[in-house]
Design an enzyme around this catalytic site. Structure first.
Site, mmCIF file in Angstrom:
data_model
loop_
_atom_site.group_PDB
_atom_site.id
_atom_site.type_symbol
_atom_site.label_atom_id
_atom_site.label_comp_id
_atom_site.label_asym_id
_atom_site.label_seq_id
_atom_site.Cartn_x
_atom_site.Cartn_y
_atom_site.Cartn_z
ATOM 1 N N GLY A 1 0.779 -1.231 0.000
ATOM 2 C CA GLY A 1 0.000 0.000 0.000
ATOM 3 C C GLY A 1 0.809 1.279 0.000
ATOM 4 O O GLY A 1 0.244 2.369 0.065
ATOM 5 N N GLU B 1 4.230 -6.591 1.593
ATOM 6 C CA GLU B 1 3.828 -6.956 0.232
ATOM 7 C C GLU B 1 3.695 -5.729 -0.665
ATOM 8 O O GLU B 1 2.599 -5.389 -1.111
ATOM 9 C CB GLU B 1 2.476 -7.676 0.280
ATOM 10 C CG GLU B 1 2.481 -8.922 1.128
ATOM 11 C CD GLU B 1 1.081 -9.486 1.334
ATOM 12 O OE1 GLU B 1 0.962 -10.710 1.412
ATOM 13 O OE2 GLU B 1 0.112 -8.703 1.429
ATOM 14 N N PRO B 2 4.784 -5.053 -0.940
ATOM 15 C CA PRO B 2 4.681 -3.878 -1.807
ATOM 16 C C PRO B 2 4.448 -4.281 -3.264
ATOM 17 O O PRO B 2 5.088 -5.209 -3.763
ATOM 18 C CB PRO B 2 6.060 -3.215 -1.649
ATOM 19 C CG PRO B 2 6.985 -4.323 -1.270
ATOM 20 C CD PRO B 2 6.171 -5.345 -0.533
ATOM 21 N N GLY B 3 3.530 -3.635 -3.910
ATOM 22 C CA GLY B 3 3.264 -3.914 -5.325
ATOM 23 C C GLY B 3 3.534 -2.671 -6.155
ATOM 24 O O GLY B 3 4.527 -2.567 -6.874
ATOM 25 N N ARG B 4 2.631 -1.696 -5.979
ATOM 26 C CA ARG B 4 2.740 -0.445 -6.728
ATOM 27 C C ARG B 4 4.109 0.205 -6.564
ATOM 28 O O ARG B 4 4.678 0.713 -7.529
ATOM 29 C CB ARG B 4 1.655 0.522 -6.203
ATOM 30 C CG ARG B 4 1.555 1.836 -6.955
ATOM 31 C CD ARG B 4 0.674 2.829 -6.181
ATOM 32 N NE ARG B 4 -0.590 2.253 -5.772
ATOM 33 C CZ ARG B 4 -1.668 2.170 -6.540
ATOM 34 N NH1 ARG B 4 -1.634 2.642 -7.757
ATOM 35 N NH2 ARG B 4 -2.780 1.626 -6.081
ATOM 36 N N ARG C 1 -6.894 2.989 -15.351
ATOM 37 C CA ARG C 1 -6.930 3.610 -14.028
ATOM 38 C C ARG C 1 -7.648 4.954 -14.014
ATOM 39 O O ARG C 1 -8.226 5.342 -13.004
ATOM 40 C CB ARG C 1 -5.520 3.725 -13.431
ATOM 41 C CG ARG C 1 -4.954 2.340 -13.071
ATOM 42 C CD ARG C 1 -3.668 2.405 -12.273
ATOM 43 N NE ARG C 1 -3.865 3.003 -10.971
ATOM 44 C CZ ARG C 1 -3.511 4.228 -10.622
ATOM 45 N NH1 ARG C 1 -2.894 5.012 -11.485
ATOM 46 N NH2 ARG C 1 -3.754 4.671 -9.423
ATOM 47 N N CYS D 1 -14.220 3.250 -27.449
ATOM 48 C CA CYS D 1 -15.530 3.849 -27.652
ATOM 49 C C CYS D 1 -16.227 4.154 -26.337
ATOM 50 O O CYS D 1 -17.285 3.592 -26.030
ATOM 51 C CB CYS D 1 -16.367 2.928 -28.525
ATOM 52 S SG CYS D 1 -15.585 2.685 -30.108
ATOM 53 N N TYR E 1 -0.462 -1.784 -12.169
ATOM 54 C CA TYR E 1 -1.899 -1.776 -12.443
ATOM 55 C C TYR E 1 -2.248 -1.177 -13.808
ATOM 56 O O TYR E 1 -3.297 -0.543 -13.973
ATOM 57 C CB TYR E 1 -2.668 -1.066 -11.308
ATOM 58 C CG TYR E 1 -2.358 -1.665 -9.955
ATOM 59 C CD1 TYR E 1 -2.822 -2.942 -9.636
ATOM 60 C CD2 TYR E 1 -1.588 -0.998 -9.016
ATOM 61 C CE1 TYR E 1 -2.514 -3.525 -8.417
ATOM 62 C CE2 TYR E 1 -1.272 -1.573 -7.788
ATOM 63 C CZ TYR E 1 -1.742 -2.837 -7.499
ATOM 64 O OH TYR E 1 -1.432 -3.417 -6.291
HETATM 65 C C1 LIG Z 1 -2.946 -5.229 -3.653
HETATM 66 C C2 LIG Z 1 -2.327 -5.873 -2.497
HETATM 67 C C3 LIG Z 1 -1.011 -5.584 -2.157
HETATM 68 C C4 LIG Z 1 -0.179 -4.565 -2.901
HETATM 69 O O1 LIG Z 1 -0.666 -3.291 -2.756
HETATM 70 P P1 LIG Z 1 0.166 -2.045 -3.345
HETATM 71 O O2 LIG Z 1 -0.679 -0.889 -3.034
HETATM 72 O O3 LIG Z 1 0.309 -2.282 -4.799
HETATM 73 O O4 LIG Z 1 1.468 -2.023 -2.646
HETATM 74 C C5 LIG Z 1 -0.452 -6.260 -1.102
HETATM 75 N N1 LIG Z 1 -1.154 -7.176 -0.398
HETATM 76 C C6 LIG Z 1 -2.425 -7.476 -0.705
HETATM 77 C C7 LIG Z 1 -3.135 -8.490 0.081
HETATM 78 C C8 LIG Z 1 -3.049 -6.836 -1.743
HETATM 79 O O5 LIG Z 1 -4.327 -7.125 -2.025
#
Ligand SMILES: *Cc1c(COP(=O)(O)O)cnc(C)c1O
Length: 432
Positions: free
Chosen positions: A249, A291-294, A331, A362, A391
């Protein structure tokens, strides 16, 4: 000058990424094109795991949230950094398996996993399954018994923390489809049940309070709430929870107004909060997962488009239309997200116009953004949209039967294809 630190203007006056001229990339691979800077991915992963080592004594693991951007090459890069992965579907698991990812470093998520997905996760030996609800626990027990396995599980908990972010990406509050509620006693009942289960082993607790969060306080708060619950479990059931997964997050910079903290500051503060709380409650330090994603994929990516039509509506606005849009970047239409853009072949010039960048789908809402400062863009110019690594590709679709763009990685002046552009035959591949 640009929102992402890895972007610069080269001697030709073109936008460069990872030492590669983006105009050349557009020529070589075509547009729309996703470009990922490998060094930025690696640097961000290292920032997280190094600061976890420094501030939490190496008792942690970084699990990249692959839903932000998943392909086999990304899995290989994460594996080569020694980090783990968070997967939320059989497709993300399969991608990791095929990339040769060490599956014991994978956490498997999802609020509505199917039996097929649970069976697959047990078969490939994921490190832990994050169980979202009681019916999933019951189904997993049966599957594990049948397969003579004892998967490690975590429970996803709603810690009741209100992170200040977009409603659709807030997940920690009680009214959420994700996880067990603390306030109602639901989570404690589930823990009681899991503790006595023979076929699963309750290893940890998980929370993820939302996405694109800039404050540190909600993360510290969530950690405290979770540790309070771990103490209650210890005191009332005599059971020690070993793992604490605090989710992802962490916010990134999409436009100038965004002011994210350096990622290592999150880890420092959260580690301190966890250590202090454990001491107060007389708990062993749990193994910590994030759990970093973004924050890993987002700043590493840009998307290149070719400008087609330019439409000036006097006194209203100017539309600059590109050869992609909501099919490769949904997004804006989903969240009204903001982006920064630059005309790649005029990157050294002033951005002295304000335009609406429109896609080719469209839908009137198919925009990349409104009121975007941009150099004067004409047909044939290349537009780069910044910080699109997360994303975008992972949320892309074939709407209007558009072909999904290719993904190219750049690294120290070289580029290589990681995902091929879809062909017209790919579009009809499954049609009978
Ligand atoms: C989406 C998600 C993440 C990653 O979130 P980011 O905002 O991309 O860092 C981590 N853990 C869980 C369970 C998620 O659903």
């Amino acid at each position: 000058m640009f929102v992402s630190e890895n972007l610069s203007v080269n001697a030709a006056g073109h936008l460069a990424v990872g030492g590669v001229d983006t105009v050349e990339l557009a020529k070589e691979y075509g547009t729309p094109l996703y470009v990922m800077d490998e060094q930025v991915v690696r640097k961000s992963l290292r920032l997280f795991h190094d600061s976890m080592n420094k501030h939490y004594g190496g008792r942690g693991e970084v699990h990249y949230a692959s839903k932000a951007f998943s392909c086999m090459e990304m899995c290989r890069i994460v594996a080569s950094e020694g980090d783990g992965l968070d997967a939320v579907s059989i497709g993300e698991l399969y991608t990791a398996v095929k990339a040769g990812f060490p599956m014991e470093k994978v956490g498997f998520h999802g609020n509505n996993k199917t039996n097929e997905e649970l069976e697959y996760a047990v078969e490939v030996g994921v490190g832990h399954i994050i169980v979202d609800n009681i019916s999933e626990l019951h189904r997993l027990e049966k599957i594990a018994a049948k397969k003579n396995a004892q998967p490690k599980i975590m429970f996803r908990i709603k810690p009741g923390i209100d992170a200040h972010t977009h409603d659709f990406v807030r997940t920690g509050q009680i009214d959420s489809k994700f996880g067990f509620a603390l306030e109602t006693g639901e989570a404690f009942e589930a823990v009681k049940e899991a503790v006595s289960c023979k076929n699963v082993s309750l290893f940890g607790l998980h929370c993820h309070i939302g996405s694109q969060i800039f404050d540190i306080a909600p993360f510290e708060e969530a950690a405290k709430v979770m540790l309070g619950f771990i103490a209650k479990i210890k005191n009332e059931l005599g059971y020690e929870i070993e793992g604490l997964n605090l989710g992802g997050g962490f916010g990134i910079k999409y436009v100038d107004e965004n002011d994210p903290k350096p990622f290592e500051v999150y880890l420092e503060k959260v580690s301190e909060a966890v250590k202090a709380e454990c001491e107060k409650l007389g708990l062993k330090l749990p193994k910590m997962f994030i759990e970093p994603g973004r924050s890993i994929a987002g700043p590493a990516g840009i998307t290149l488009y070719t400008v087609g039509a330019r439409k000036v509506i006097p006194n209203i606005r100017t539309y600059v239309s590109v050869d992609g849009g909501m099919a490769d970047n949904p997004r804006y239409i989903l969240y009204g997200s903001e982006y920064d853009a630059v005309v790649a072949n005029k990157a050294g010039e002033e951005r002295n116009e304000k335009v609406t960048i429109a896609g080719k789908c469209c839908e009137s809402g198919d925009l990349i953004g409104e009121n975007m400062p941009l150099q004067h863009a004409e047909s044939g110019d290349i537009i780069a949209v910044c910080a699109t690594g997360a994303y975008n590709y992972s949320m892309s679709s074939n709407y209007n039967r558009l072909q999904k763009p290719a993904v190219v990685f750049v690294n120290n002046g070289k580029s290589r294809i990681a995902v091929k552009r879809e062909t017209l035959d790919d579009i009809i591949r499954n049609d009978i």
